[in-house]
Motif scaffolding. Structure first.
Motif, mmCIF file in Angstrom:
data_model
loop_
_atom_site.group_PDB
_atom_site.id
_atom_site.type_symbol
_atom_site.label_atom_id
_atom_site.label_comp_id
_atom_site.label_asym_id
_atom_site.label_seq_id
_atom_site.Cartn_x
_atom_site.Cartn_y
_atom_site.Cartn_z
ATOM 1 N N GLY A 197 12.623 71.200 -21.116
ATOM 2 C CA GLY A 197 11.699 71.589 -20.066
ATOM 3 C C GLY A 197 11.950 70.794 -18.798
ATOM 4 O O GLY A 197 12.573 69.728 -18.852
ATOM 5 N N ARG A 198 11.493 71.286 -17.685
ATOM 6 C CA ARG A 198 11.672 70.575 -16.415
ATOM 7 C C ARG A 198 10.494 70.870 -15.504
ATOM 8 O O ARG A 198 9.777 71.864 -15.675
ATOM 9 C CB ARG A 198 12.980 70.969 -15.729
ATOM 10 C CG ARG A 198 13.022 72.383 -15.165
ATOM 11 C CD ARG A 198 14.394 72.703 -14.574
ATOM 12 N NE ARG A 198 14.448 74.000 -13.908
ATOM 13 C CZ ARG A 198 14.670 75.161 -14.525
ATOM 14 N NH1 ARG A 198 14.815 75.197 -15.835
ATOM 15 N NH2 ARG A 198 14.717 76.287 -13.830
ATOM 16 N N TYR A 199 10.334 70.000 -14.531
ATOM 17 C CA TYR A 199 9.341 70.219 -13.483
ATOM 18 C C TYR A 199 9.914 69.738 -12.175
ATOM 19 O O TYR A 199 10.417 68.608 -12.065
ATOM 20 C CB TYR A 199 8.039 69.464 -13.763
ATOM 21 C CG TYR A 199 7.055 69.596 -12.622
ATOM 22 C CD1 TYR A 199 6.297 70.753 -12.476
ATOM 23 C CD2 TYR A 199 6.919 68.589 -11.668
ATOM 24 C CE1 TYR A 199 5.412 70.892 -11.411
ATOM 25 C CE2 TYR A 199 6.042 68.719 -10.604
ATOM 26 C CZ TYR A 199 5.290 69.877 -10.478
ATOM 27 O OH TYR A 199 4.424 70.029 -9.407
ATOM 28 N N LEU A 200 9.863 70.604 -11.176
ATOM 29 C CA LEU A 200 10.267 70.258 -9.817
ATOM 30 C C LEU A 200 9.102 70.568 -8.883
ATOM 31 O O LEU A 200 8.551 71.673 -8.929
ATOM 32 C CB LEU A 200 11.505 71.060 -9.391
ATOM 33 C CG LEU A 200 12.791 70.753 -10.162
ATOM 34 C CD1 LEU A 200 13.873 71.776 -9.843
ATOM 35 C CD2 LEU A 200 13.286 69.359 -9.849
ATOM 36 N N PRO A 201 8.693 69.596 -8.069
ATOM 37 C CA PRO A 201 7.563 69.827 -7.162
ATOM 38 C C PRO A 201 7.796 71.025 -6.240
ATOM 39 O O PRO A 201 8.940 71.382 -5.930
ATOM 40 C CB PRO A 201 7.490 68.525 -6.356
ATOM 41 C CG PRO A 201 8.145 67.500 -7.226
ATOM 42 C CD PRO A 201 9.236 68.235 -7.946
ATOM 43 N N ASP A 202 6.695 71.624 -5.807
ATOM 44 C CA ASP A 202 6.796 72.805 -4.936
ATOM 45 C C ASP A 202 7.354 72.468 -3.558
ATOM 46 O O ASP A 202 7.981 73.319 -2.913
ATOM 47 C CB ASP A 202 5.419 73.454 -4.773
ATOM 48 C CG ASP A 202 4.932 74.113 -6.057
ATOM 49 O OD1 ASP A 202 5.769 74.470 -6.908
ATOM 50 O OD2 ASP A 202 3.696 74.253 -6.211
ATOM 51 N N ARG A 203 7.137 71.248 -3.107
ATOM 52 C CA ARG A 203 7.576 70.868 -1.759
ATOM 53 C C ARG A 203 9.087 70.727 -1.727
ATOM 54 O O ARG A 203 9.667 69.829 -2.349
ATOM 55 C CB ARG A 203 6.918 69.552 -1.339
ATOM 56 C CG ARG A 203 7.363 69.021 0.032
ATOM 57 C CD ARG A 203 6.865 69.899 1.173
ATOM 58 N NE ARG A 203 7.048 69.270 2.460
ATOM 59 C CZ ARG A 203 8.054 69.554 3.310
ATOM 60 N NH1 ARG A 203 8.962 70.444 2.975
ATOM 61 N NH2 ARG A 203 8.137 68.932 4.466
ATOM 62 N N VAL A 204 9.746 71.630 -1.014
ATOM 63 C CA VAL A 204 11.199 71.620 -0.884
ATOM 64 C C VAL A 204 11.557 71.127 0.512
ATOM 65 O O VAL A 204 11.017 71.616 1.515
ATOM 66 C CB VAL A 204 11.790 73.024 -1.114
ATOM 67 C CG1 VAL A 204 13.307 73.007 -0.910
ATOM 68 C CG2 VAL A 204 11.450 73.519 -2.513
ATOM 69 N N ALA A 235 11.230 65.984 -13.015
ATOM 70 C CA ALA A 235 11.145 65.511 -14.390
ATOM 71 C C ALA A 235 11.832 66.488 -15.327
ATOM 72 O O ALA A 235 11.872 67.694 -15.076
ATOM 73 C CB ALA A 235 9.681 65.332 -14.801
ATOM 74 N N GLY A 236 12.359 65.938 -16.416
ATOM 75 C CA GLY A 236 12.963 66.753 -17.467
ATOM 76 C C GLY A 236 12.598 66.182 -18.815
ATOM 77 O O GLY A 236 12.307 64.984 -18.942
ATOM 78 N N ALA A 237 12.587 67.021 -19.841
ATOM 79 C CA ALA A 237 12.185 66.572 -21.168
ATOM 80 C C ALA A 237 12.878 67.394 -22.234
ATOM 81 O O ALA A 237 13.363 68.507 -21.976
ATOM 82 C CB ALA A 237 10.668 66.683 -21.326
ATOM 83 N N CYS A 238 12.923 66.840 -23.447
ATOM 84 C CA CYS A 238 13.442 67.592 -24.586
ATOM 85 C C CYS A 238 12.778 67.137 -25.872
ATOM 86 O O CYS A 238 12.378 65.972 -26.004
ATOM 87 C CB CYS A 238 14.966 67.499 -24.690
ATOM 88 S SG CYS A 238 15.611 65.863 -25.047
ATOM 89 N N VAL A 239 12.650 68.081 -26.800
ATOM 90 C CA VAL A 239 12.112 67.820 -28.133
ATOM 91 C C VAL A 239 13.282 67.734 -29.087
ATOM 92 O O VAL A 239 14.158 68.612 -29.097
ATOM 93 C CB VAL A 239 11.137 68.927 -28.566
ATOM 94 C CG1 VAL A 239 10.601 68.654 -29.971
ATOM 95 C CG2 VAL A 239 9.993 69.055 -27.573
ATOM 96 N N SER A 257 17.767 63.612 -13.790
ATOM 97 C CA SER A 257 18.753 64.607 -13.357
ATOM 98 C C SER A 257 19.443 65.304 -14.520
ATOM 99 O O SER A 257 19.673 66.509 -14.489
ATOM 100 C CB SER A 257 19.786 63.962 -12.420
ATOM 101 O OG SER A 257 20.691 63.134 -13.129
ATOM 102 N N ILE A 258 19.778 64.560 -15.584
ATOM 103 C CA ILE A 258 20.474 65.186 -16.719
ATOM 104 C C ILE A 258 19.561 66.141 -17.481
ATOM 105 O O ILE A 258 19.960 67.290 -17.748
ATOM 106 C CB ILE A 258 21.098 64.117 -17.637
ATOM 107 C CG1 ILE A 258 22.243 63.397 -16.920
ATOM 108 C CG2 ILE A 258 21.604 64.754 -18.933
ATOM 109 C CD1 ILE A 258 22.865 62.256 -17.715
ATOM 110 N N PRO A 259 18.329 65.748 -17.859
ATOM 111 C CA PRO A 259 17.498 66.723 -18.567
ATOM 112 C C PRO A 259 17.081 67.921 -17.718
ATOM 113 O O PRO A 259 16.898 69.018 -18.254
ATOM 114 C CB PRO A 259 16.283 65.898 -19.013
ATOM 115 C CG PRO A 259 16.259 64.715 -18.111
ATOM 116 C CD PRO A 259 17.699 64.412 -17.822
ATOM 117 N N ILE A 260 16.939 67.729 -16.404
ATOM 118 C CA ILE A 260 16.676 68.881 -15.536
ATOM 119 C C ILE A 260 17.856 69.846 -15.601
ATOM 120 O O ILE A 260 17.683 71.065 -15.755
ATOM 121 C CB ILE A 260 16.426 68.425 -14.080
ATOM 122 C CG1 ILE A 260 15.060 67.747 -13.954
ATOM 123 C CG2 ILE A 260 16.496 69.620 -13.118
ATOM 124 C CD1 ILE A 260 14.823 67.091 -12.605
ATOM 125 N N ALA A 261 19.070 69.297 -15.492
ATOM 126 C CA ALA A 261 20.267 70.131 -15.556
ATOM 127 C C ALA A 261 20.414 70.782 -16.926
ATOM 128 O O ALA A 261 20.814 71.956 -17.036
ATOM 129 C CB ALA A 261 21.505 69.297 -15.220
#
Length: 330
Positions: free
Chosen positions: A10-17, A161-165, A292-296
């Motif tokens: 999973g990942r989360y990137l803020p809306d503000r670009v 943020a990025g995450a994995c189970v 960066s790696i879990p987002i990718a």
């Protein structure tokens, strides 16, 4: 060889670009200057989110994709250099936010190598029986540490943020982790203690660099970091492949730390692999440190280009200096 099975990402990137052009309002730069030197076109900046909240969003997304309930998580490892609190750990706050009440939690700080270190730690805990199901959460708010008057670094960083189970499974797995503490002054952010009526400020905090860096701002020696990264990343990938009993050409994709496109290009050349096998997100995320790696990885998982059994290698480097690579089956 007991390896890991990544059940969900999973990942989360803020809306503000924030685009490259927006930096031209307060520093001397241009979209062409930034994009040609870094490969970055835009990045996401937190706008009201906390580091732990971004991590919780990514964690919940990973749980949803994995089909795993929060109560099933036994271990949460957080990675961050931008925690909201000195204590408690980000992992503990994320645990509460997602309802993973049965998990034991802690954070690690291996800078941009953090996700690889945490994945390896999770695997070790799973294999030894300390946990059955683990959650790795990497969340970073580098905009919090950015000196926006420094044109050479402020354009590099982003938030996310990025995450994995993860669970243990009889799959191919190997890692190569390392550190070179002699380079501790090449990437740093000073965090001096508050003034005390009983003790003087440690002089050692002032000898990390001859440059006049403001406390709380991230600084790096770009030239030396480039040399370190382009040397250690290929070595770490090679060593992890040797331990796993595979060759570099057996890898379906390399998921590198998204620091700078030029670094990745040079590293891939030194590895002897085409750029097509490097999964890059840096153009729209910038450098999000350990996230960066879990987002990718999450973007790659959603791309439809992976099939079960594909060999992947996550490789990172960062302040410390740290480096690490992990070869695993998808």
């Amino acid at each position: 060889m007991t390896g890991i099975s990544i059940l969900g990402t999973g990942r989360y990137l803020p809306d503000r670009v924030v685009s490259n052009e927006e930096f031209t309002a307060f520093i001397e730069t241009s979209d062409e200057w930034i994009s040609t030197r870094t490969g970055i076109s835009k990045r996401h900046f937190a706008d009201g989110e906390t580091t732990w909240r971004m991590g919780a969003y990514a964690a919940q997304a990973a749980l949803d994709k994995a089909g795993v309930k929060a109560e099933e998580i036994d271990l949460i490892i957080g990675t961050t250099v931008t925690a909201d609190y000195q204590t408690p750990s980000m992992a503990c706050v994320v645990q509460h936010a997602i309802g993973a009440s049965h998990a034991y939690c802690f954070d690690i700080n291996a800078a941009c190598s953090g996700f690889v270190y945490a994945l390896d730690l999770a695997r070790n805990q799973l294999v030894c029986g300390g946990a059955k199901t683990a959650l790795v959460v990497s969340s970073e708010m580098l905009s919090r540490l950015t000196d926006f008057a420094d044109r050479t670094t402020c354009v590099l960083f982003g938030d996310g943020a990025g995450a994995c189970v993860v669970r243990a499974e009889e799959k191919r797995y190997a890692s190569c982790l390392g550190s070179d503490g002699s380079g501790y002054g090449l990437i740093f952010c000073k965090n001096p203690p508050p003034a005390s009526p009983f003790s003087a400020m440690p002089e050692e905090l002032n000898d990390i660099s001859s440059t006049d860096i403001k406390p709380g701002h991230l600084w790096q020696n770009g030239r030396e970091v480039y040399k370190f990264a382009t040397k250690t990343m290929p070595e770490a990938v090679h060593n992890a492949c040797v331990k796993a009993g595979v060759k570099e050409e057996d890898l379906a994709y390399i998921i590198p730390h998204q620091a700078n496109a030029r670094i990745v290009q040079a590293a891939m050349k030194n590895i002897g692999m085409p750029m097509e096998k490097a999964w890059l997100t840096i153009a729209h995320t910038g450098n999000t440190s350990s996230a960066s790696i879990p987002i990718a990885l999450d973007e790659l998982a959603e791309s439809g280009k992976l099939k079960r059994g594909d060999l992947l290698c996550a490789v990172g480097f960062g302040a410390g200096l740290t480096y690490g690579a992990a070869v695993f089956e998808w």
